[in-house]
Scaffold this active site. Sequence first.
Site, short mmCIF file in Angstrom:
data_model
loop_
_atom_site.label_atom_id
_atom_site.label_comp_id
_atom_site.label_asym_id
_atom_site.label_seq_id
_atom_site.Cartn_x
_atom_site.Cartn_y
_atom_site.Cartn_z
N GLY A 56 5.73 0.91 75.96
CA GLY A 56 5.28 1.69 76.86
C GLY A 56 3.62 1.12 76.90
O GLY A 56 2.92 1.89 77.52
N THR A 57 3.07 0.31 76.09
CA THR A 57 1.74 -0.17 76.30
C THR A 57 1.48 -0.88 77.55
O THR A 57 2.34 -1.59 78.00
CB THR A 57 1.66 -1.02 74.99
OG1 THR A 57 1.99 -0.55 73.73
CG2 THR A 57 -0.15 -1.42 75.09
N THR A 58 0.40 -0.55 78.23
CA THR A 58 0.03 -1.37 79.38
C THR A 58 -0.82 -2.42 79.16
O THR A 58 -1.36 -2.48 77.94
CB THR A 58 -0.55 -0.10 80.33
OG1 THR A 58 -1.90 0.40 79.64
CG2 THR A 58 0.31 0.85 80.66
N PRO A 74 5.25 0.44 82.41
CA PRO A 74 3.93 0.90 82.18
C PRO A 74 3.86 2.47 82.08
O PRO A 74 2.77 2.94 81.88
CB PRO A 74 3.26 0.33 83.57
CG PRO A 74 4.66 0.28 84.44
CD PRO A 74 5.71 -0.15 83.61
N MET A 82 6.47 5.85 80.82
CA MET A 82 7.83 6.22 80.28
C MET A 82 8.12 7.55 80.81
O MET A 82 8.90 8.35 80.41
CB MET A 82 7.67 6.08 78.68
CG MET A 82 7.71 4.86 78.10
SD MET A 82 9.50 4.04 78.24
CE MET A 82 9.17 2.43 77.61
N HIS A 113 -8.09 9.32 82.25
CA HIS A 113 -7.44 9.27 80.97
C HIS A 113 -8.52 9.59 79.94
O HIS A 113 -9.72 9.34 80.19
CB HIS A 113 -6.86 8.09 80.85
CG HIS A 113 -5.70 7.72 81.79
ND1 HIS A 113 -4.29 7.77 81.27
CD2 HIS A 113 -5.60 7.39 83.24
CE1 HIS A 113 -3.58 7.58 82.60
NE2 HIS A 113 -4.30 7.41 83.72
N LYS A 165 -8.22 4.97 76.19
CA LYS A 165 -7.24 4.11 77.09
C LYS A 165 -8.29 3.11 77.34
O LYS A 165 -9.22 3.40 78.31
CB LYS A 165 -6.92 4.85 78.30
CG LYS A 165 -6.05 4.08 79.25
CD LYS A 165 -5.10 4.90 79.96
CE LYS A 165 -4.28 3.77 80.86
NZ LYS A 165 -3.27 3.15 80.30
N GLY A 225 -1.44 1.80 84.46
CA GLY A 225 -0.17 0.90 84.90
C GLY A 225 0.45 1.84 86.14
O GLY A 225 0.72 1.07 86.99
N THR A 226 0.30 3.22 85.89
CA THR A 226 1.17 3.97 87.13
C THR A 226 0.26 3.67 88.15
O THR A 226 1.06 3.67 89.07
CB THR A 226 1.15 5.45 86.61
OG1 THR A 226 1.89 5.46 85.49
CG2 THR A 226 1.90 6.32 87.71
#
Length: 211
Positions: A34-36, A58, A60, A93, A97, A102-103
Amino acid sequence: VGAENVLAIDYTHPSAVNANGVFYAENKLPFVMGTTGGDRDQLMADMESRTAFAVIAPNMGKQIVAMQAGLEELAQKFPSAFAGYKLEVTESHQKTKADTSGTAKAVISSLKKLSDDGFDLEEDIKMLRDDESSLAFGVPKEAMNGHAFHTYTLTSADGTVQFQLQHNVSGRTVYAEGTADAVKFLASKVKSGMDGTVFSMIDVLQAGALE
């Protein structure tokens, strides 16, 4: 590594994405990532050449992924439906971060197809990474260390019409739930005896592997 019944879950740092992926693949260790960030094209090329078993996404959060999929389908069916509309994006975020959401990248891609706006991902997105700005954006104080607040706005050329899409997450529960589903999905694929394949959260959704 390569032990039976072992599956890695990767939430690390963008700088570790590519090396970690290669490590997992070369050691035949199935993984959920799940790492971007990182070089995503290189990551996928490395995984294909090594026939890795993985779910790489990107985001979960299964509900967010479902929304992304619906938006992309809308963009494919009605390209330029919002032609002439200007796109503005603000995302907040936690300060730890290191990269662009990614979203946000995925949603912006769909919205650009709908609007034909020349939105530049590097220049035009407004990224909030400090507590003061995030609080002013509406993030609860208790969520400063873990949140994802996104607002996308499409405004007509004359300013008389505006559409806005929001998805706000406080905490990390939604990602943990989606990760658990991805793990169950990938484990079932590994046990089925099929060849190594890289899946996305869309694959998990389509398989109905959600609880």
